[in-house]
Each structure stands twice: as C-alpha cells, then as structure tokens.
Scaffold this active site. Sequence first.
Site, PDB file in Angstrom:
ATOM      1  N   HIS A   1      -7.883  -5.542  -0.077  1.00 14.60           N
ATOM      2  CA  HIS A   1      -6.691  -4.719   0.088  1.00 14.60           C
ATOM      3  C   HIS A   1      -5.564  -5.441   0.827  1.00 14.60           C
ATOM      4  CE1 HIS A   1      -4.312  -1.141   0.064  1.00 14.60           C
ATOM      5  NE2 HIS A   1      -4.333  -1.008   1.376  1.00 14.60           N
TER       6      HIS A   1
ATOM      7  N   SER B   1       0.834  -1.203   0.000  1.00  4.94           N
ATOM      8  CA  SER B   1       0.000   0.000   0.000  1.00  4.94           C
ATOM      9  C   SER B   1       0.875   1.262   0.000  1.00  4.94           C
ATOM     10  CB  SER B   1      -0.967  -0.038   1.190  1.00  4.94           C
ATOM     11  OG  SER B   1      -2.004   0.889   1.021  1.00  4.94           O
ATOM     12  N   MET B   2       0.768   2.122   1.014  1.00  3.59           N
ATOM     13  CA  MET B   2       1.655   3.286   1.068  1.00  3.59           C
ATOM     14  C   MET B   2       3.112   2.854   1.104  1.00  3.59           C
ATOM     15  SD  MET B   2       1.925   6.355   3.909  1.00  3.59           S
ATOM     16  CE  MET B   2       2.820   5.379   5.134  1.00  3.59           C
TER      17      MET B   2
ATOM     18  N   ASP C   1     -10.111  -5.124  -4.294  1.00  2.00           N
ATOM     19  CA  ASP C   1      -9.548  -4.149  -3.349  1.00  2.00           C
ATOM     20  C   ASP C   1     -10.413  -2.889  -3.343  1.00  2.00           C
ATOM     21  OD1 ASP C   1      -8.011  -2.285  -1.961  1.00  2.00           O
ATOM     22  OD2 ASP C   1      -6.112  -3.037  -2.768  1.00  2.00           O
TER      23      ASP C   1
END
Length: 232
Positions: free
Chosen positions: A207, A78-79, A177
Amino acid sequence: MIGCLCIHGFTGNPTEVEPLVTHIRRNTDWHIVVPTLPGHGEHLALKGISYNQWIEHAERELQNLLKICDKVYVIGFSMGGLIASYLAVHYPIEKLILLSAAAYYVNPKQLLVDVSEMVKDTLKGRLKENELFIRYSRKLKETPIAATLQFRKLVATIKPLINRVTIPTLIAQGESDGVVPPRSAHYLYENIATPEKKLIFLKESKHLICHCNERDKLFCEIVDFLQDAKNS
C-alpha cells in the site's frame, strides 16, 4: 511558477509521500505543499472530525497555491487520491496523480498473505520487527470507529464524481497492496473521463507505494508524466 499539492491518506501523515516529495524537489524547482489533514499527523486525534473538514483543508491549501502559481498539479495517496479527484473536478488543476487511490479498499487475498507473514513472525518471536505490524497496529488502536465511518462517507461522496475528471491523469497501484485492491485502479482508469490517462502497476509494491522497492521507477514515471508537454 509550478505548484504541486501532495495529499496523504486516511490515518496517515506527510511521511507517506515524503520520498516522492524529496525526489520532485531534487529534480524540479516546483513549489510543493504537503499539508497534514485535520486529526492526522504523528499523533492521531480523529474524534469529532468530519470528512468535510479533510476536503475543506485540502481546498484551502489548493486555493493558496492557485493564487501564487501559474500551473498546479495535485498528487493524492490512498484517501488523498479521492480528495485529489474532487479537487480536479472543482478547480483548474493541470494534471492529477493518483497513488493507491481508495475507490475500493481492503484486498482480502493480499490481506491474508500479509496476516500469514505476521503469524510466521509471531511464531519466530519477530512480530515487532514486522513492517506492516509496526505501521498499522498503532493506527488500529488510535482510530475511532466514527472516523472510519467518515472515511467511508468520503469515498461514497467522491466516487460518483470520478467520471467528471477531465484532466491528464496518471494512476499507480501496487499489485501486492493489502489495503486498496488492484480493481480500484482499474475502476479509476475506466471511469475517469479524460483520454489522456496512464495506468501503472508495480508488481511487488504494497500500500505505501512511495516507500516500495520499485519507487525509483515510479517517481521517474510521475515526473516524466507531469513534465510531458503532450499531456498539457
């Protein structure tokens, strides 16, 4: 010695990538580091934390790995995928793995499906058993708006650097997601400069891709990609 740095996502912690880390440890002798970014962890304390602190913390962990390892791989979720991409541009990393990487975020279509499931569980009196509700209700309560703005600044800062990634890269994305849409993976694949890149979609995965039902297949793909001499 081979080192592997695994970076979790915004408002997350190392448990987001823990199943993958466990798999890698069982199948290799690599030195794996899974840091907790500033303000993150079991209890969030994001007030007053800037996005630069997240990047700098990951940089220090990578610098330490580079001192003791012959090769270093970086995995970002993710980030953490954006941070991993930043590191790949600025440091001598061998290979890059991007999991649900947030070049774009919030998938309205899937989000509606997830909210619909929550509504159904609410009507049945089972909302507190809904996995997404459990995972994200706490985050929403404990995440200051300022921290979300810092996340957005991080994406805006790193996204233009994607076309400077020139190392072998594997991109994996869940088609279900609700946080990061599939177009994020397409964007990364199309803009990363290296010809040695692979894109994987997991049809049923949401996700938290390292916790999905298709994770065994994903983990094998990741280890195979990292161990493949043709991608070195």
